[in-house]
Design a protein around this motif. Structure first.
Motif, PDB file in Angstrom:
ATOM      1  N   UNK A   1       1.280  -7.118   4.937  1.00 27.27           N
ATOM      2  CA  UNK A   1       1.789  -7.793   3.844  1.00 27.27           C
ATOM      3  C   UNK A   1       2.977  -7.200   3.244  1.00 27.27           C
ATOM      4  N   UNK A   2       3.317  -6.087   3.556  1.00 26.57           N
ATOM      5  CA  UNK A   2       4.423  -5.289   2.759  1.00 26.57           C
ATOM      6  C   UNK A   2       5.749  -5.642   3.767  1.00 26.57           C
ATOM      7  N   UNK A   3       6.615  -6.231   2.841  1.00 25.34           N
ATOM      8  CA  UNK A   3       7.909  -6.146   3.727  1.00 25.34           C
ATOM      9  C   UNK A   3       9.023  -5.302   3.288  1.00 25.34           C
ATOM     10  N   UNK A   4       9.604  -4.603   4.246  1.00 26.27           N
ATOM     11  CA  UNK A   4      10.287  -3.371   4.170  1.00 26.27           C
ATOM     12  C   UNK A   4      11.768  -3.722   4.416  1.00 26.27           C
ATOM     13  N   UNK A   5      12.700  -3.612   3.499  1.00 27.29           N
ATOM     14  CA  UNK A   5      14.253  -3.872   3.655  1.00 27.29           C
ATOM     15  C   UNK A   5      14.644  -2.553   3.592  1.00 27.29           C
ATOM     16  N   UNK A   6      15.347  -1.865   4.633  1.00 26.28           N
ATOM     17  CA  UNK A   6      15.672  -0.728   4.528  1.00 26.28           C
ATOM     18  C   UNK A   6      17.389  -0.565   5.310  1.00 26.28           C
ATOM     19  N   UNK A   7      18.041   0.484   4.969  1.00 24.38           N
ATOM     20  CA  UNK A   7      19.568   0.572   5.319  1.00 24.38           C
ATOM     21  C   UNK A   7      20.301   0.160   4.242  1.00 24.38           C
ATOM     22  N   UNK A   8      19.634   0.084   2.989  1.00 25.44           N
ATOM     23  CA  UNK A   8      20.447  -0.355   1.921  1.00 25.44           C
ATOM     24  C   UNK A   8      21.346   0.602   1.187  1.00 25.44           C
ATOM     25  N   UNK A   9      22.660   0.565   0.727  1.00 27.14           N
ATOM     26  CA  UNK A   9      23.292   1.585   0.016  1.00 27.14           C
ATOM     27  C   UNK A   9      22.546   2.329  -0.871  1.00 27.14           C
ATOM     28  N   UNK A  10      22.902   3.463  -1.104  1.00 24.09           N
ATOM     29  CA  UNK A  10      22.165   4.423  -2.199  1.00 24.09           C
ATOM     30  C   UNK A  10      22.173   3.897  -3.645  1.00 24.09           C
ATOM     31  N   UNK A  11      23.255   3.089  -3.930  1.00 20.60           N
ATOM     32  CA  UNK A  11      23.449   2.352  -5.199  1.00 20.60           C
ATOM     33  C   UNK A  11      22.476   1.241  -5.480  1.00 20.60           C
ATOM     34  N   UNK A  12      22.100   0.614  -4.358  1.00 19.30           N
ATOM     35  CA  UNK A  12      21.242  -0.555  -4.462  1.00 19.30           C
ATOM     36  C   UNK A  12      20.013  -0.663  -5.085  1.00 19.30           C
ATOM     37  N   UNK A  13      19.291   0.742  -5.070  1.00 19.23           N
ATOM     38  CA  UNK A  13      17.915   0.774  -5.493  1.00 19.23           C
ATOM     39  C   UNK A  13      17.796   2.127  -6.324  1.00 19.23           C
ATOM     40  N   UNK A  14      16.830   2.363  -7.207  1.00 22.38           N
ATOM     41  CA  UNK A  14      16.642   3.464  -7.748  1.00 22.38           C
ATOM     42  C   UNK A  14      15.593   4.578  -7.106  1.00 22.38           C
ATOM     43  N   UNK A  15      15.390   5.584  -7.374  1.00 20.48           N
ATOM     44  CA  UNK A  15      14.878   6.685  -6.714  1.00 20.48           C
ATOM     45  C   UNK A  15      15.112   6.755  -5.280  1.00 20.48           C
ATOM     46  N   UNK A  16      13.821   6.906  -4.544  1.00 18.03           N
ATOM     47  CA  UNK A  16      13.780   6.714  -3.128  1.00 18.03           C
ATOM     48  C   UNK A  16      13.965   5.582  -2.665  1.00 18.03           C
TER      49      UNK A  16
END
Length: 117
Positions: free
Chosen positions: A33-48
């Motif tokens: 039930x966890x969606x993972x959206x990855x490959x985002x640019x570094x500025x698009x999310x905080x921390x890791x």
């Protein structure tokens, strides 16, 4: 009945997070039930990375999609479901320092990539 509303809130927040990630060209995987959206640019999310509702947004680092990290993020999904949209405010009020943030401690500091000290 209130619990159902909070679960729906978490799902709605996750849907918005996935739309945001899609606009930025992220890849999508589902782990239970966890969606993972990855490959985002570094500025698009905080921390890791960050979990909004039932969706975890992160970059391309392999550690960000490790079994330990996904276990940590699943706990955040449960926190969203428990508190609904209020979780965002509760999380901010708990503080930026992971070791003192009760939600990060509950999710597992080491699994989240944080030092326990």
């Amino acid at each position: 009945m209130r619990g159902v509303g909070r679960v729906r809130q978490a799902a709605a927040v996750g849907l918005l997070a996935r739309a945001y990630a899609r606009l930025l060209g992220a890849r999508h995987e589902q782990h239970g039930d966890l969606h993972v959206c990855w490959g985002l640019p570094r500025w698009a999310f905080p921390r890791g990375g960050v979990t909004f509702g039932d969706t975890y947004l992160t970059g391309s680092a392999p550690v960000a999609r490790s079994a330990r990290r996904l276990r940590h993020e699943r706990v955040h999904v449960e926190q969203w479901r428990r508190h609904g949209c209020l979780f965002a405010l509760l999380y901010v009020l708990a503080g930026r320092r992971a070791q003192r943030n009760r939600f990060e401690v509950e999710a597992g500091l080491t699994d989240g990539g944080y030092s326990p000290h």
